[in-house]
Design an enzyme around this catalytic site. Structure first.
Site: not given
Ligand SMILES: NC(=O)c1ccc[n+]([C@@H]2O[C@H](COP(=O)([O-])OP(=O)(O)OC[C@H]3O[C@@H](n4cnc5c(N)ncnc54)[C@H](O)[C@@H]3O)[C@@H](O)[C@H]2O)c1
Length: 350
Positions: A122, A149, A153
């Protein structure tokens, strides 16, 4: 293509927002996504492409079984907790799931024949650290996360880099800026609960569904006084993952790559774009700045072009907003879907 001839890719967190879009892109490119998700924030009905395994990433044995059962050779690791504010209140949870979960995944990979890991990092690893207010951010910029957070990362990146050197794995950490938009088909989209991202919140406010929109701070040193962010269409993000999976890297290599457009858009520009898509202005109030909000977070995406031969193709702000609106008006799952009486108006494609 026959399911058995597709190279299997483990997609942890593949029932979530970005994971779902990536699983679809993988399937369309001839891979078999094997989604591994505990559904704590993801949706089973969103994981429509490939295979699904219900499990917790802190369970190395379950991960190992999924890898063995499907002959997985590469992993994309999305699973984790994502809300910055919650990480301030519960850093223990974030270290447990994000960091211990990654330790467990690396343990499962250590003795297996998996040669590529792509990790969801991120822009939060950069924090505010050491740059002018409107400078774009290259991968070598100082790392100074402003939240637990972001700490998790960065800790995962360090651990993955060390595991690459130790086990001969190769990895790409993709540092996403602001993921936004939805698949143009309208069949999958963003369904965070609670939703903290600007575009869905502005759409909800514009549709008169959600809370009134608050713009946090109009006194930043930016052209219109509101924060600048780099919005990247989730379909572009998905394509970056497919590219990172396939790029030629030597064993032991670890690469960190920004995924953004290089263009900063202000909060007010986003609010105006949502108003254009809706055909009426979005009502909003101005609030105080939030602690730790940098005035500008905009990627220098040159490394992604150079290493991955990837650049954003569909991240024009109006396109992002139009695709997000299509989804928000008729979401197939999530809180918005339940609020509309839970009718499934979109037939699964697979
Ligand atoms: N959305 C953004 O703008 C953004 C920006 C930078 C980084 N990220 C990173 O991208 C990744 C995905 O983000 P997102 O927006 O799709 O989030 P999201 O919450 O929609 O998806 C995360 C998924 O991980 C699963 N999960 C959580 N804990 C778990 C566990 N212990 N075991 C198995 N599955 C588990 C959840 O059920 C969910 O399906 C994350 O790692 C997030 O930190 C997202």
């Amino acid at each position: 293509m026959d399911r058995g001839t597709r190279p299997a890719v483990l997609v942890t967190g593949g029932a979530g927002y970005i994971g779902t879009h990536t699983a679809k892109a993988l399937y369309e490119q001839g891979f078999l996504p094997v989604v591994f998700d505990d559904l704590s924030s993801g949706f089973r009905e969103a994981a429509r492409w490939g295979a699904f395994v219900h499990g917790d990433i802190r369970d190395a044995r379950a991960l190992g079984e999924a890898i063995d059962a499907h002959g997985v050779k590469a992993v994309i690791h999305f699973a984790g907790l994502i809300e910055v504010g919650r990480s301030v209140a519960r850093p223990d949870l974030f270290w447990d799931i994000n960091v211990s979960g990654t330790v467990s995944l690396l343990a499962a990979l250590r003795e297996r024949d998996v040669d590529r890991l792509v990790f969801s990092s991120s822009a939060a690893v950069y924090g505010q650290g050491g740059r002018g207010p409107l400078e774009t951010i290259g991968e070598d910029a100082p790392k100074a996360p402003a939240s637990p957070y972001g700490d998790t990362k960065l800790a995962c990146e360090w651990m993955i880099a060390a595991a690459c050197r130790a086990y001969g794995l190769s990895a790409v950490a993709l540092r996403y800026f602001n993921a936004a938009g939805a698949d143009p088909s309208g069949e999958i989209g963003e369904a965070h609960e609670p939703e903290t991202h600007l575009i869905p919140l502005a759409i909800a406010a514009g549709l008169g569904r959600g809370k009134p929109l608050t713009v946090f701070g109009q006194d930043f040193d930016t052209p219109d006084g509101t924060c600048l962010r780099d919005y990247i269409h989730v379909s572009d993000l998905a394509a970056a993952h497919v590219a990172a999976l396939q790029v030629d890297l030597p064993a032991g290599a670890f690469e960190a790559v920004n995924v953004g457009t290089g263009q900063g858009r202000s909060v007010l520009q986003v609010v105006e774009a949502v108003g254009r898509a809706l055909g009426r202005p979005v009502p909003y109030a101005t609030g105080a700045r939030r602690a730790g909000d940098p005035p500008s977070l905009v990627a220098d995406p040159a490394r992604a072009v150079e290493l991955l031969n990837w650049s954003a193709k569909c991240s024009d702000l109006d396109r992002i907003v139009t695709d997000a609106l299509r989804w928000e008006q008729d979401p197939a799952y999530g809180a918005g879907h339940r609020a509309q009486g839970g009718r499934l108006s979109k037939a699964p494609t697979q």
